[in-house]
Design an enzyme around this catalytic site. Structure first.
Site, PDB file in Angstrom:
ATOM      1  N   ARG A 175     -77.956  52.472 -15.666  1.00  0.00           N
ATOM      2  CA  ARG A 175     -76.812  53.398 -15.690  1.00  0.00           C
ATOM      3  C   ARG A 175     -76.381  53.654 -14.253  1.00  0.00           C
ATOM      4  O   ARG A 175     -77.137  53.384 -13.319  1.00  0.00           O
ATOM      5  CB  ARG A 175     -77.232  54.743 -16.299  1.00  0.00           C
ATOM      6  CG  ARG A 175     -77.582  54.654 -17.753  1.00  0.00           C
ATOM      7  CD  ARG A 175     -78.109  56.013 -18.249  1.00  0.00           C
ATOM      8  NE  ARG A 175     -78.598  55.868 -19.613  1.00  0.00           N
ATOM      9  CZ  ARG A 175     -79.655  56.516 -20.101  1.00  0.00           C
ATOM     10  NH1 ARG A 175     -80.344  57.347 -19.332  1.00  0.00           N
ATOM     11  NH2 ARG A 175     -80.026  56.337 -21.335  1.00  0.00           N
ATOM     12  N   ARG A 268     -74.139  64.073 -21.918  1.00  0.00           N
ATOM     13  CA  ARG A 268     -74.696  63.268 -20.815  1.00  0.00           C
ATOM     14  C   ARG A 268     -73.735  62.146 -20.439  1.00  0.00           C
ATOM     15  O   ARG A 268     -73.666  61.731 -19.281  1.00  0.00           O
ATOM     16  CB  ARG A 268     -76.066  62.710 -21.230  1.00  0.00           C
ATOM     17  CG  ARG A 268     -76.812  62.100 -20.079  1.00  0.00           C
ATOM     18  CD  ARG A 268     -78.244  61.758 -20.441  1.00  0.00           C
ATOM     19  NE  ARG A 268     -78.339  60.655 -21.389  1.00  0.00           N
ATOM     20  CZ  ARG A 268     -79.485  60.185 -21.888  1.00  0.00           C
ATOM     21  NH1 ARG A 268     -80.631  60.754 -21.549  1.00  0.00           N
ATOM     22  NH2 ARG A 268     -79.486  59.184 -22.735  1.00  0.00           N
ATOM     23  N   ARG A 279     -78.997  55.990 -31.438  1.00  0.00           N
ATOM     24  CA  ARG A 279     -80.032  56.900 -30.915  1.00  0.00           C
ATOM     25  C   ARG A 279     -80.234  58.091 -31.856  1.00  0.00           C
ATOM     26  O   ARG A 279     -81.372  58.547 -32.053  1.00  0.00           O
ATOM     27  CB  ARG A 279     -79.665  57.352 -29.498  1.00  0.00           C
ATOM     28  CG  ARG A 279     -79.901  56.234 -28.486  1.00  0.00           C
ATOM     29  CD  ARG A 279     -79.510  56.572 -27.061  1.00  0.00           C
ATOM     30  NE  ARG A 279     -79.771  55.401 -26.209  1.00  0.00           N
ATOM     31  CZ  ARG A 279     -80.551  55.377 -25.130  1.00  0.00           C
ATOM     32  NH1 ARG A 279     -81.130  56.476 -24.720  1.00  0.00           N
ATOM     33  NH2 ARG A 279     -80.737  54.266 -24.456  1.00  0.00           N
TER      34      ARG A 279
HETATM   35  N1  LIG Z   1     -82.727  72.842 -22.583  1.00  0.00           N
HETATM   36  C1  LIG Z   1     -81.589  72.210 -22.379  1.00  0.00           C
HETATM   37  N2  LIG Z   1     -80.426  72.807 -22.681  1.00  0.00           N
HETATM   38  C2  LIG Z   1     -79.252  72.171 -22.486  1.00  0.00           C
HETATM   39  N3  LIG Z   1     -79.125  70.934 -21.983  1.00  0.00           N
HETATM   40  C3  LIG Z   1     -80.266  70.287 -21.659  1.00  0.00           C
HETATM   41  C4  LIG Z   1     -81.554  70.879 -21.836  1.00  0.00           C
HETATM   42  N4  LIG Z   1     -82.481  69.996 -21.438  1.00  0.00           N
HETATM   43  C5  LIG Z   1     -81.823  68.888 -21.018  1.00  0.00           C
HETATM   44  N5  LIG Z   1     -80.485  69.065 -21.146  1.00  0.00           N
HETATM   45  C6  LIG Z   1     -79.424  68.081 -20.859  1.00  0.00           C
HETATM   46  O1  LIG Z   1     -79.446  67.141 -21.927  1.00  0.00           O
HETATM   47  C7  LIG Z   1     -79.114  65.849 -21.472  1.00  0.00           C
HETATM   48  C8  LIG Z   1     -80.210  64.881 -21.884  1.00  0.00           C
HETATM   49  O2  LIG Z   1     -81.385  65.176 -21.130  1.00  0.00           O
HETATM   50  P1  LIG Z   1     -82.356  64.029 -20.615  1.00  0.00           P
HETATM   51  O3  LIG Z   1     -81.566  62.928 -20.034  1.00  0.00           O
HETATM   52  O4  LIG Z   1     -83.377  64.691 -19.777  1.00  0.00           O
HETATM   53  O5  LIG Z   1     -82.952  63.562 -22.022  1.00  0.00           O
HETATM   54  P2  LIG Z   1     -84.092  62.489 -22.338  1.00  0.00           P
HETATM   55  O6  LIG Z   1     -84.913  63.060 -23.407  1.00  0.00           O
HETATM   56  O7  LIG Z   1     -84.780  62.108 -21.084  1.00  0.00           O
HETATM   57  O8  LIG Z   1     -83.243  61.281 -22.894  1.00  0.00           O
HETATM   58  P3  LIG Z   1     -83.603  59.724 -22.963  1.00  0.00           P
HETATM   59  O9  LIG Z   1     -84.782  59.590 -23.852  1.00  0.00           O
HETATM   60  O10 LIG Z   1     -82.396  59.101 -23.527  1.00  0.00           O
HETATM   61  O11 LIG Z   1     -83.905  59.264 -21.577  1.00  0.00           O
HETATM   62  C9  LIG Z   1     -78.939  65.942 -19.979  1.00  0.00           C
HETATM   63  O12 LIG Z   1     -77.559  65.992 -19.692  1.00  0.00           O
HETATM   64  C10 LIG Z   1     -79.625  67.259 -19.605  1.00  0.00           C
HETATM   65  O13 LIG Z   1     -79.035  67.867 -18.481  1.00  0.00           O
HETATM   66  N1  LIG Z   2     -92.361  52.634 -25.621  1.00  0.00           N
HETATM   67  C1  LIG Z   2     -91.706  52.914 -24.494  1.00  0.00           C
HETATM   68  N2  LIG Z   2     -90.616  53.701 -24.514  1.00  0.00           N
HETATM   69  C2  LIG Z   2     -90.008  53.964 -23.353  1.00  0.00           C
HETATM   70  C3  LIG Z   2     -90.467  53.460 -22.140  1.00  0.00           C
HETATM   71  N3  LIG Z   2     -89.645  53.906 -21.146  1.00  0.00           N
HETATM   72  C4  LIG Z   2     -88.731  54.673 -21.735  1.00  0.00           C
HETATM   73  N4  LIG Z   2     -88.939  54.721 -23.060  1.00  0.00           N
HETATM   74  C5  LIG Z   2     -88.188  55.444 -24.071  1.00  0.00           C
HETATM   75  O1  LIG Z   2     -86.994  54.783 -24.348  1.00  0.00           O
HETATM   76  C6  LIG Z   2     -86.035  55.729 -24.812  1.00  0.00           C
HETATM   77  C7  LIG Z   2     -84.706  55.467 -24.189  1.00  0.00           C
HETATM   78  O2  LIG Z   2     -84.715  55.651 -22.824  1.00  0.00           O
HETATM   79  P1  LIG Z   2     -83.372  55.539 -21.956  1.00  0.00           P
HETATM   80  O3  LIG Z   2     -83.789  55.679 -20.542  1.00  0.00           O
HETATM   81  O4  LIG Z   2     -82.738  54.233 -22.283  1.00  0.00           O
HETATM   82  O5  LIG Z   2     -82.509  56.700 -22.418  1.00  0.00           O
HETATM   83  C8  LIG Z   2     -86.606  57.106 -24.480  1.00  0.00           C
HETATM   84  O6  LIG Z   2     -87.069  57.680 -25.698  1.00  0.00           O
HETATM   85  C9  LIG Z   2     -87.772  56.820 -23.607  1.00  0.00           C
HETATM   86  O7  LIG Z   2     -88.809  57.753 -23.787  1.00  0.00           O
HETATM   87  C10 LIG Z   2     -91.626  52.638 -22.150  1.00  0.00           C
HETATM   88  O8  LIG Z   2     -92.126  52.149 -21.127  1.00  0.00           O
HETATM   89  N5  LIG Z   2     -92.209  52.392 -23.335  1.00  0.00           N
END
Ligand SMILES: Nc1ncnc2c1ncn2[C@@H]1O[C@H](COP(=O)(O)OP(=O)(O)OP(=O)(O)O)[C@@H](O)[C@H]1O
Ligand SMILES: Nc1nc2c(ncn2[C@@H]2O[C@H](COP(=O)(O)O)[C@@H](O)[C@H]2O)c(=O)[nH]1
Length: 424
Positions: A175, A268, A279
């Site tokens: 991204r 996001r 998703r």
């Molecule tokens: N408690 C919350 N309240 C509102 N917005 C939130 C909260 N926590 C996270 N966010 C927002 O939600 C969005 C998604 O968060 P984040 O990217 O950390 O999710 P993720 O679980 O890591 O997703 P992915 O698995 O796709 O990587 C972001 O824009 C973040 O700023």
């Molecule tokens: N099994 C695994 N899942 C992973 C790993 N690294 C990330 N993730 C999961 O993929 C989704 C999507 O991530 P995104 O960055 O494309 O939004 C998220 O649920 C991650 O937790 C891995 O090494 N192994």
């Protein structure tokens, strides 16, 4: 006693396998575990320069080069070995630095058994022994968009010396603002598939149409930096890690509602509509699986971010903004080059001195609270010097020191209460 015999050419079932020869006798050890013989050492390391392993099944004969998982130890001219629980071999490297002298070669642990089935080959897995009690890695799972990355970033920012992020491999496109090697190791599918076949991954899964995986090396690098590893992986990955020897804390992050999850994912702005739909569809299944018996240790609802972050810190026993640096830096031990080993119950006696000049200086290695294992690190090794043991220990070295392996413990030993001593 489960002591491995010193290397003798006659112990070998057949000729020397590739990479091993007569010159290397002193650098090798032969260990029999059940029907199998393991030859560990070798001198012909080529450019890779690591300890080699060959396996021979007594029923079929001949040598096989196994699939080796985990980082391999550097070669050593003095290798001793002891069998533990019939499923792993404890290796001592007598001429190695203090942080590199204790290793475990897993030969029949549940992790190795699973990988043997997966690869259809003979499999062994290395894990370095860590003195002291380093904290368990943390696995964080939850549906896409729930806020895992946000929570992890906050932890890493507040406690930079405590935590290290496990940078996953993925075949998805980067991204905007994502950097290779920082957020992910972005890779081609064909390359990643080959690396999976080579056993480089602790776990991997197809997630939302792309391949993601945690390499064994990444987890080891974080552990070697003395940090606590954080893995951000999906539920399938969490299940695989749960089945491995890597002991971790498993946390599932839930949204307050499905509508809120969708709102966050859209806000996001990193996915297309089609990807968002995929998703969200997968999120339903993941939320159901979170309840699976024995998979997650903690479930956190991420409603208000600050509240959720405070709960996360609480369950990880982290004090407000106080970072204890090097809290768990392991005590060091300089293992003498000349030594012999023997095993009594869950304790290993390391007797110092050459065979000709036996010394009664003894180190005791307590294996009773081992944690974790391959891939990664086996933690919880405790070292005691003979000074820190009361005179309850009474060791008779038989003969004239010719055979220091014949150490007989006459009385039960006790360890003084003050805990493991640090040897340098
Ligand atoms: N408690 C919350 N309240 C509102 N917005 C939130 C909260 N926590 C996270 N966010 C927002 O939600 C969005 C998604 O968060 P984040 O990217 O950390 O999710 P993720 O679980 O890591 O997703 P992915 O698995 O796709 O990587 C972001 O824009 C973040 O700023
Ligand atoms: N099994 C695994 N899942 C992973 C790993 N690294 C990330 N993730 C999961 O993929 C989704 C999507 O991530 P995104 O960055 O494309 O939004 C998220 O649920 C991650 O937790 C891995 O090494 N192994």
């Amino acid at each position: 006693m489960g002591e491995a015999p010193a290397f003798v050419a006659d112990d070998l079932p057949g000729d020397y396998p590739n990479g091993f020869d007569l010159k290397s006798e002193g650098h090798n050890t032969v260990v029999n575990v059940g029907n199998k013989t393991y030859l560990i050492g070798g001198t012909d390391h080529g450019s890779k320069s690591t300890i080699e392993v060959r396996v021979s099944d007594k029923r079929t004969g001949g040598w096989v080069t196994p699939t080796v998982l985990g980082t391999r130890p550097k070669p050593s001219e003095v290798i001793s070995a002891v069998i533990l629980n019939e499923d792993r071999i404890f290796i001592l490297k007598g001429d190695s630095s203090p942080d590199d002298c204790f290793w475990f070669l897993e030969v029949d642990t549940p992790f190795v058994q699973e990988k043997r089935k997966e690869f259809g080959t003979e499999v062994v897995a290395w894990s370095k022994g860590v003195v002291g009690d380093a904290k368990k890695p943390i696995v964080i799972s939850g549906p896409s968009g729930v806020g895992k990355g946000t929570l992890i970033s906050a932890l890493m920012k507040e406690f930079p010396s405590t935590f290290g992020f496990s940078v996953s491999h993925t075949t998805r496109a980067p991204r905007k603002r994502e950097q290779n090697g920082v957020h992910y190791h972005f890779t081609e599918r064909s390359v990643m598939e080959e690396e999976i076949r080579d056993g480089k991954f602790l776990e991997f899964a197809e997630v939302h149409g792309n391949l993601y995986g945690t390499s064994i090396e990444v987890v080891e690098v974080v552990a070697d930096a003395g940090k606590r590893c954080i893995l951000d992986i999906d539920v399938q990955g969490a299940r695989s890690v749960r089945a491995s020897s890597l002991e971790a804390i498993f946390i599932f992050v839930c949204p307050p509602s499905f509508e809120e999850l969708e709102k966050r994912l859209r806000a996001r702005g990193t996915e297309t509509e089609q990807q968002i739909q995929k998703r969200l569809q997968n999120a339903k299944a993941e939320l159901e699986q979170a309840e699976s018996q024995g998979l997650f240790d903690h479930i956190l609802v991420n409603d208000d971010l600050e509240t959720c972050y405070a709960s996360l810190k609480k369950l990880l026993d982290l004090d407000e903004a106080v970072e204890i640096i090097n809290e768990s830096s392991p005590p060091l031990v300089d293992l003498p080059r000349d030594h012999s080993v023997s095993k009594i119950d869950k304790k290993i006696l390391i007797s110092c001195g050459t065979r000709e000049r036996a010394s009664k200086n003894i180190f005791l290695l307590d294996l009773s609270s081992l944690k974790g294992g391959a891939p990664g690190r086996t933690r919880g090794l405790d070292i005691y010097t003979s000074d820190s043991m009361t005179n309850g220990i009474n060791v008779a070295v038989e003969g004239d020191g010719e055979d220091l392996h014949e150490v007989e413990v006459i009385q039960e030993y006790e360890i003084e209460d003050e805990g493991p001593s640090i040897m340098k």
